[in-house]
Design an enzyme around this catalytic site. Structure first.
Site, PDB file in Angstrom:
ATOM      1  N   TYR A  51       0.809  -1.223   0.000  1.00 15.90           N
ATOM      2  CA  TYR A  51       0.000   0.000   0.000  1.00 15.90           C
ATOM      3  C   TYR A  51       0.845   1.276   0.000  1.00 15.90           C
ATOM      4  O   TYR A  51       0.315   2.368  -0.191  1.00 15.90           O
ATOM      5  CB  TYR A  51      -0.956   0.055   1.202  1.00 15.90           C
ATOM      6  CG  TYR A  51      -1.944  -1.093   1.292  1.00 15.90           C
ATOM      7  CD1 TYR A  51      -2.150  -1.966   0.223  1.00 15.90           C
ATOM      8  CD2 TYR A  51      -2.691  -1.311   2.445  1.00 15.90           C
ATOM      9  CE1 TYR A  51      -3.036  -3.025   0.318  1.00 15.90           C
ATOM     10  CE2 TYR A  51      -3.594  -2.362   2.536  1.00 15.90           C
ATOM     11  CZ  TYR A  51      -3.750  -3.221   1.471  1.00 15.90           C
ATOM     12  OH  TYR A  51      -4.642  -4.265   1.571  1.00 15.90           O
ATOM     13  N   HIS A 109       0.488 -11.805   1.506  1.00 10.47           N
ATOM     14  CA  HIS A 109      -0.568 -11.023   0.846  1.00 10.47           C
ATOM     15  C   HIS A 109      -1.350 -11.839  -0.197  1.00 10.47           C
ATOM     16  O   HIS A 109      -2.554 -11.663  -0.357  1.00 10.47           O
ATOM     17  CB  HIS A 109       0.034  -9.776   0.190  1.00 10.47           C
ATOM     18  CG  HIS A 109      -0.937  -8.648   0.028  1.00 10.47           C
ATOM     19  ND1 HIS A 109      -0.573  -7.333   0.117  1.00 10.47           N
ATOM     20  CD2 HIS A 109      -2.271  -8.625  -0.217  1.00 10.47           C
ATOM     21  CE1 HIS A 109      -1.639  -6.564  -0.076  1.00 10.47           C
ATOM     22  NE2 HIS A 109      -2.678  -7.336  -0.279  1.00 10.47           N
TER      23      HIS A 109
HETATM   24  N1  LIG Z   1      -5.618  -8.828   1.318  1.00  5.13           N
HETATM   25  C1  LIG Z   1      -5.929  -8.252   0.186  1.00  5.13           C
HETATM   26  O1  LIG Z   1      -5.555  -8.701  -0.894  1.00  5.13           O
HETATM   27  C2  LIG Z   1      -6.779  -7.013   0.209  1.00  5.13           C
HETATM   28  C3  LIG Z   1      -7.329  -6.544  -0.989  1.00  5.13           C
HETATM   29  C4  LIG Z   1      -8.162  -5.419  -0.931  1.00  5.13           C
HETATM   30  C5  LIG Z   1      -8.390  -4.802   0.291  1.00  5.13           C
HETATM   31  N2  LIG Z   1      -7.804  -5.268   1.441  1.00  5.13           N
HETATM   32  C6  LIG Z   1      -8.030  -4.599   2.762  1.00  5.13           C
HETATM   33  O2  LIG Z   1      -9.411  -4.376   2.970  1.00  5.13           O
HETATM   34  C7  LIG Z   1      -9.644  -2.981   3.111  1.00  5.13           C
HETATM   35  C8  LIG Z   1     -10.998  -2.597   2.555  1.00  5.13           C
HETATM   36  O3  LIG Z   1     -11.114  -2.923   1.203  1.00  5.13           O
HETATM   37  P1  LIG Z   1     -11.263  -1.830   0.045  1.00  5.13           P
HETATM   38  O4  LIG Z   1     -10.427  -0.684   0.378  1.00  5.13           O
HETATM   39  O5  LIG Z   1     -11.037  -2.546  -1.217  1.00  5.13           O
HETATM   40  O6  LIG Z   1     -12.797  -1.469  -0.017  1.00  5.13           O
HETATM   41  P2  LIG Z   1     -14.090  -1.342   0.902  1.00  5.13           P
HETATM   42  O7  LIG Z   1     -13.765  -1.167   2.323  1.00  5.13           O
HETATM   43  O8  LIG Z   1     -14.983  -2.450   0.504  1.00  5.13           O
HETATM   44  O9  LIG Z   1     -14.683   0.013   0.298  1.00  5.13           O
HETATM   45  C9  LIG Z   1     -13.990   1.211   0.416  1.00  5.13           C
HETATM   46  C10 LIG Z   1     -14.771   2.292  -0.323  1.00  5.13           C
HETATM   47  O10 LIG Z   1     -16.026   2.504   0.340  1.00  5.13           O
HETATM   48  C11 LIG Z   1     -16.110   3.892   0.721  1.00  5.13           C
HETATM   49  N3  LIG Z   1     -16.793   3.957   1.995  1.00  5.13           N
HETATM   50  C12 LIG Z   1     -16.418   3.423   3.182  1.00  5.13           C
HETATM   51  N4  LIG Z   1     -17.304   3.706   4.150  1.00  5.13           N
HETATM   52  C13 LIG Z   1     -18.274   4.448   3.559  1.00  5.13           C
HETATM   53  C14 LIG Z   1     -19.477   5.057   4.041  1.00  5.13           C
HETATM   54  N5  LIG Z   1     -19.860   4.940   5.300  1.00  5.13           N
HETATM   55  N6  LIG Z   1     -20.225   5.750   3.144  1.00  5.13           N
HETATM   56  C15 LIG Z   1     -19.855   5.864   1.849  1.00  5.13           C
HETATM   57  N7  LIG Z   1     -18.734   5.319   1.328  1.00  5.13           N
HETATM   58  C16 LIG Z   1     -17.944   4.613   2.195  1.00  5.13           C
HETATM   59  C17 LIG Z   1     -14.694   4.401   0.800  1.00  5.13           C
HETATM   60  O11 LIG Z   1     -14.630   5.777   0.521  1.00  5.13           O
HETATM   61  P3  LIG Z   1     -14.202   6.872   1.637  1.00  5.13           P
HETATM   62  O12 LIG Z   1     -12.760   6.649   1.967  1.00  5.13           O
HETATM   63  O13 LIG Z   1     -14.445   8.163   0.948  1.00  5.13           O
HETATM   64  O14 LIG Z   1     -15.094   6.664   2.819  1.00  5.13           O
HETATM   65  C18 LIG Z   1     -14.027   3.606  -0.329  1.00  5.13           C
HETATM   66  O15 LIG Z   1     -14.276   4.217  -1.570  1.00  5.13           O
HETATM   67  C19 LIG Z   1      -8.462  -2.333   2.389  1.00  5.13           C
HETATM   68  O16 LIG Z   1      -8.300  -0.989   2.723  1.00  5.13           O
HETATM   69  C20 LIG Z   1      -7.348  -3.227   2.832  1.00  5.13           C
HETATM   70  O17 LIG Z   1      -6.966  -2.903   4.164  1.00  5.13           O
HETATM   71  C21 LIG Z   1      -7.007  -6.366   1.407  1.00  5.13           C
END
Ligand SMILES: NC(=O)c1ccc[n+]([C@@H]2O[C@H](COP(=O)([O-])OP(=O)(O)OC[C@H]3O[C@@H](n4cnc5c(N)ncnc54)[C@H](OP(=O)(O)O)[C@@H]3O)[C@@H](O)[C@H]2O)c1
Length: 288
Positions: A51, A109
């Protein structure tokens, strides 16, 4: 309140059921995001070498005003490290970059380097065993309190277990309404490997689904709240990402119960096939 709830992992370590994801939070904004989340009550923060924000996350952890031992800091060994030496070196670099003596969690990862995800049959059995040995050694040395994997399928876990000295304590996988890998979740939970749900809000894509909004309305909650509650009710650890303090707060207000019937509907909701051009998901070949 969900923020105070924990799951106990196979080695006795307690992990919060809700954490802050930090993918796409820039390094220079990460410390403020961590401080805001901690102020709101979050104790689990999830980052990764990939990240590019470990430094900022570490700064936030150090300056947020909460004793280090009250926080649960998680990072990931980059998917490209498939030798003992490179994985071990990367763990040291993470500790150094974050300015921390230990991490609470470190996981592999992905079983495959990202460029090969959905593109190749090579599951890197030997490479993952080598990276795992580096994690086991760091765990034994007290540098990491709990170790695990991410994006591992059942076969990847079984290959790892053939030679592992220590069983992975978690598997962090893509899990959200409309995309629930039921067989994998059941396998892991049966084997005492906790599931962490990443992208629980489908990377934001689910906000555009009117049918999901209808279910959320029925419970008087927002779509993100429904999504987070769904992941937690499946017995997983939810890791929604947000850089917005207001979203951090509302995302933690999920003390309601989704009925069993609605859980089934949400589990079987038509699969989201595309996470949108700008989502960043194409790094996985766009087909997770
Ligand atoms: N292990 C892996 O391979 C892997 C892969 C992907 C992700 N991850 C982990 O999982 C975490 C979450 O996944 P992600 O980042 O893909 O997506 P997510 O949490 O499913 O969605 C994030 C999106 O939703 C928005 N959001 C969050 N809360 C909200 C709310 N209350 N109202 C409106 N919009 C909202 C965020 O925007 P705002 O910031 O504007 O709120 C962002 O655009 C990552 O950050 C990472 O730590 C791990």
């Amino acid at each position: 309140m969900v923020l105070n709830e924990t799951l106990t992992l196979s080695n006795g370590v307690k992990i919060p059921k809700l954490g802050l994801g930090t993918w796409f939070i820039d390094d220079d904004k990460a410390a403020d995001a961590v401080c805001a989340a901690v102020k709101c009550g979050y104790r689990l923060i999830d980052t990764a070498q990939a990240y590019g924000n470990e430094r900022g996350v570490g700064e936030g952890v150090r300056k947020c005003g909460i004793p280090r031992e009250k926080l649960f800091v998680a990072s990931k060994v980059a998917a490209e490290h498939k030798t003992y030496e490179s994985a071990a070196k990367s763990i040291e670099e993470t500790l150094e970059k974050m300015g921390l003596d230990y991490l609470d969690q470190m996981i592999i990862h992905s079983p495959q380097p990202w460029v090969e995800v959905n593109q190749s049959e090579n599951r890197y059995v030997e490479g993952n065993r080598a990276a795992w040995k580096a994690l086991e050694d760091a765990y034994k040395a007290g540098k990491i309190k709990e170790i695990g994997v991410s994006n591992f399928q059942i076969g990847d876990i079984e290959s790892l277990l053939e030679t592992a000295e220590i069983k992975p304590m978690v598997n962090q996988v893509l899990l959200h309404i409309s995309n629930t890998p039921t067989e994998l979740v059941e396998y892991c939970q049966k084997n005492d490997i906790a599931i962490e749900a990443y992208s629980p809000i489908a990377h934001g894509e689910i906000l555009n689904q009117p049918e999901i909004k209808e279910v959320a309305d029925k419970y008087g909650v927002s779509v993100p709240q429904l999504c987070i509650r769904y992941a937690i009710q499946l017995g997983t650890i939810a890791l929604p990402k947000t850089g917005n303090p207001e979203h951090m707060k509302t995302n933690s207000e999920v003390d309601f119960e989704i009925s069993e019937q609605d859980m089934e509907v949400l589990k079987n909701f038509k699969k989201i096939e595309s996470y949108g051009e700008s989502s960043g998901f194409p790094v996985y070949g766009g087909k997770l």
